[in-house]
Design an enzyme around this catalytic site. Structure first.
Site, PDB file in Angstrom:
ATOM      1  N   TRP A 135     -46.564 172.385  74.663  1.00 37.16           N
ATOM      2  CA  TRP A 135     -47.209 173.451  75.386  1.00 37.16           C
ATOM      3  C   TRP A 135     -45.825 174.324  76.251  1.00 37.16           C
ATOM      4  CZ3 TRP A 135     -50.411 176.426  74.186  1.00 37.16           C
ATOM      5  CH2 TRP A 135     -50.875 177.200  75.261  1.00 37.16           C
ATOM      6  N   LYS A 195     -54.528 169.779  81.405  1.00 35.05           N
ATOM      7  CA  LYS A 195     -56.156 169.683  81.327  1.00 35.05           C
ATOM      8  C   LYS A 195     -56.242 168.325  82.040  1.00 35.05           C
ATOM      9  CE  LYS A 195     -56.324 173.130  78.217  1.00 35.05           C
ATOM     10  NZ  LYS A 195     -56.036 173.113  76.313  1.00 35.05           N
ATOM     11  N   LYS A 231     -63.910 168.364  78.404  1.00 39.46           N
ATOM     12  CA  LYS A 231     -63.571 168.645  76.746  1.00 39.46           C
ATOM     13  C   LYS A 231     -62.922 168.017  75.648  1.00 39.46           C
ATOM     14  CE  LYS A 231     -59.722 171.106  75.897  1.00 39.46           C
ATOM     15  NZ  LYS A 231     -58.875 169.934  75.013  1.00 39.46           N
ATOM     16  N   ARG A 267     -54.074 166.004  69.980  1.00 40.78           N
ATOM     17  CA  ARG A 267     -54.245 164.666  70.142  1.00 40.78           C
ATOM     18  C   ARG A 267     -55.276 163.718  70.030  1.00 40.78           C
ATOM     19  NH1 ARG A 267     -50.119 166.034  74.664  1.00 40.78           N
ATOM     20  NH2 ARG A 267     -48.920 168.123  74.113  1.00 40.78           N
TER      21      ARG A 267
END
Length: 336
Positions: free
Chosen positions: A12, A106, A189, A253
């Site tokens: 990322w 996150k 999430k 993932r």
């Protein structure tokens, strides 16, 4: 053109570096791992985690965190969520007053139950913390597939600075003042995506996944609204949007790890097989703890914890979800 330090050289971080490079910014990329920086210097590519995405010859790669921070207009903190606090501690002495740090990972910290921007503010109080998240996978952002994200911050000025820095013809950035709602959606999430992956691993179908996604967003919303977040955020890109992509994508993932567990792997075996940080595993206990703290019912998240940490078979967890007490779908709706 801005000078930007990317703290973290995983998939990322490198995908966002590629975006910022395309936007004309001057970049430095830091990693704690010497072999990662050697690879990036030689190939200008994160060959292990994001092959094919090439950074320019002008990009500086370094293991010296001071070099990556000093003199930068903005810092992008892109280490996996379990390492946010330890990395922020390393950064703190070099960050100047008012320097903007954009959190792009996150998660929720298990011990403190803090979101990542709260951790950053805790360790680096002199900085200005912002958040960038939404339905996105590095593999797609890195090659320029159209993607939308949300920049969140305490002030409109900071959110718009992040928006202007990252936005281009393939990456559309919205802004939001609801940082808490964004970060809760981004973390929760991942836990729901583990459940969706387990259903895939068990051979269940689209009906099951649709139910998990829909009831999952209900759990996310129930907790987030109780904690003070906004409904619009839960139903937007960083809530429902991010949940859909993480539950459905081949790049996820969390879904992949869940699929392996549905096939009989233990949590550790699944994480070893994925070979990357599965952030939902690190957020699952914290999510359940938040539910208990705020007295919010989170049945899917609780069952995921049972599978992850108490060796409960995934098939038994799904059965227990199906056989819970009878309920209305929306308790707040009254009969005529």
């Amino acid at each position: 053109m801005s000078k930007i330090g990317i703290i973290g050289a995983g998939s990322w971080g490198i995908a966002l570096a590629h975006v910022l490079q395309k936007n004309g910014h001057e970049l430095s990329v830091w990693s704690f791992l010497e072999n990662e920086i050697v690879m990036l210097k030689e190939k200008h590519e994160q060959a292990d985690k994001l092959p094919g995405v090439i950074l320019s010859e002008q990009t500086v790669f370094t293991t010296d965190i001071r070099e990556a921070i000093e003199g930068k207009d903005m810092l992008v903190l892109a280490v996996p969520s379990p390492f946010t606090r330890s990395t922020a501690k390393r950064m703190a002495e070099y960050v100047t007053s008012g320097q903007v740090i954009v959190s792009v990972a996150k998660g929720i910290e298990e011990d403190s139950l803090m979101t990542l921007s709260q951790i950053i503010k805790d360790e680096i109080p002199q900085c200005v913390a912002a958040v960038l998240c939404g339905p996105s996978h590095a593999e797609e952002v890195g090659i320029g597939l159209p993607t939308t994200l949300v920049a969140g911050a305490d002030t409109r000025e900071t959110a718009e600075l992040v928006q202007n820095t990252f936005m281009n013809e393939t990456l559309r950035i919205y802004t939001s003042p609801d940082v808490l709602g964004m970060e809760l959606g981004a973390a929760l999430k991942n836990v729901i995506a583990l459940a969706a992956g387990m259903a895939d691993g068990l051979g269940y179908g689209d009906n099951t996944k649709a139910a998990l996604i829909t009831r999952g967003v209900t759990e996310m919303g129930r907790l987030a609204l109780t904690m003070g977040a906004k409904f619009e955020t839960v139903s937007g890109l960083t809530g429902m949007g991010d949940l859909i992509v993480t539950c459905a994508s081949k790049h996820s993932r969390n879904r992949k790890a869940g699929t392996l567990m549905g096939q009989g792997y233990t949590m550790k075996q699944a994480m070893d097989e994925v070979k990357m940080v599965v952030e939902g595993v690190f957020s699952a206990k914290a999510a359940a703890a938040l539910g208990r703290k705020y007295q919010v019912e989170l049945p899917i998240i609780e069952q995921v914890n049972e599978v992850l940490f108490y060796d409960k078979p995934a098939k038994e967890a799904v059965k227990d979800l199906m056989l819970r007490d009878k309920k209305n779908e929306h308790e707040e709706l009254d009969w005529e």
